[in-house]
Design an enzyme around this catalytic site. Structure first.
Site, PDB file in Angstrom:
ATOM      1  N   ASP A 130       0.686  -0.794   0.029  1.00 33.72           N
ATOM      2  CA  ASP A 130      -0.198   0.123  -0.193  1.00 33.72           C
ATOM      3  C   ASP A 130       1.000   1.121   0.150  1.00 33.72           C
ATOM      4  O   ASP A 130       0.071   1.969   0.753  1.00 33.72           O
ATOM      5  CB  ASP A 130      -1.069   0.032   0.766  1.00 33.72           C
ATOM      6  CG  ASP A 130      -2.137  -0.681   0.701  1.00 33.72           C
ATOM      7  OD1 ASP A 130      -2.521  -1.600  -0.147  1.00 33.72           O
ATOM      8  OD2 ASP A 130      -2.864  -1.093   1.986  1.00 33.72           O
ATOM      9  N   LYS A 156      -5.331  -5.183  -5.028  1.00 30.23           N
ATOM     10  CA  LYS A 156      -5.771  -5.884  -3.348  1.00 30.23           C
ATOM     11  C   LYS A 156      -7.509  -5.485  -3.298  1.00 30.23           C
ATOM     12  O   LYS A 156      -7.053  -3.974  -3.452  1.00 30.23           O
ATOM     13  CB  LYS A 156      -4.966  -6.329  -2.461  1.00 30.23           C
ATOM     14  CG  LYS A 156      -4.699  -4.973  -1.222  1.00 30.23           C
ATOM     15  CD  LYS A 156      -4.109  -5.232  -0.478  1.00 30.23           C
ATOM     16  CE  LYS A 156      -3.965  -4.269   0.793  1.00 30.23           C
ATOM     17  NZ  LYS A 156      -4.731  -3.343   1.123  1.00 30.23           N
ATOM     18  N   CYS A 211      -3.724  -3.201   6.896  1.00 32.70           N
ATOM     19  CA  CYS A 211      -2.604  -4.036   5.726  1.00 32.70           C
ATOM     20  C   CYS A 211      -1.772  -4.422   5.818  1.00 32.70           C
ATOM     21  O   CYS A 211      -1.508  -5.772   5.282  1.00 32.70           O
ATOM     22  CB  CYS A 211      -2.496  -3.397   4.556  1.00 32.70           C
ATOM     23  SG  CYS A 211      -4.584  -2.049   4.277  1.00 32.70           S
TER      24      CYS A 211
END
Length: 217
Positions: A23, A124, A157
């Site tokens: 991320d 994702k 995450c």
């Protein structure tokens, strides 16, 4: 007889290890991204971890380690949404429901960690990198047994992806200085849980030492 790696060097052997960068997209870490601009998040902690991730990225490529960029994605028109997910996103701290909208600048990985030739990218749609993605297939196909998880946010995450990896029988390593959270107290609490239950928590420097002098196969 099943055996576990005895040393950190065993846990990060280039031929069986993947570096998973999670991320590091504009919407999460750039001052003009949605978490900062709309959610009011202070993104400075994330930037303190970028140099460590850059060093890991460069060293991984030099040593022949598989590199996977896990990129959070929201599909246009709510195509990736569900009731529970939308409910959670609306209540999430420092965020926006359409974070990292597919095909936008906000979804793009920051230039400092832009994927290089030969790197892999997995989109994702939830907190965890394995949920509804081909990440496990990619890792199994590259003979990966060990994963190094880093990125943001440590307590969301990164943690979810690391726990999912452990549940899928991968050995998990987390370099503490290559992760960050908007609340570093949650970062520390997450790492404390990880080291007691499902991962080896280490530093970037220790991983680089294990890779030093390695010639890629």
């Amino acid at each position: 007889m099943i055996t576990a790696p005895r040393t950190l060097a065993d846990r990060v052997r280039p031929e069986s290890t993947a570096l998973v960068l999670i991320d590091m997209s504009n919407d999460f870490v750039h001052p003009d991204g949605k978490t900062a601009r709309l959610g009011g998040r202070d993104v400075s902690a994330a930037w303190t971890a970028v140099p460590a991730m850059q060093r890991l990225h460069a060293a991984a490529r030099a040593a022949g380690v598989t590199v996977v960029h896990v990129q959070h994605t929201t599909l246009p028109g709510g195509a990736s949404d569900s009731g529970p997910w939308v409910d959670a996103r609306r209540r999430a701290t420092y965020s926006a429901p359409d974070i990292c909208l597919d095909g936008t600048w906000g979804q793009e990985i920051i230039p400092e960690l832009r994927p290089a030739d030969g790197d892999l990218t997995v989109k994702k749609y939830r907190y965890g990198g394995f949920t509804g993605t081909n990440l496990e297939l990619v890792l199994r196909s590259t003979a990966t047994t060990n994963v190094i998880c880093c990125g943001v946010s440590t307590n969301v995450c990164v943690e979810t992806t690391a726990r999912e990896a452990f549940s899928r029988e991968f050995f998990v390593v987390i370099p503490a200085d290559a992760c960050a959270s908007w609340d570093m107290r949650l970062h520390e609490a997450t790492l404390e849980s990880a080291r007691h239950r499902y991962a080896v928590v280490t530093t970037t420097e220790e991983i680089l030492t294990a890779w030093s002098g390695v010639q890629p196969s």
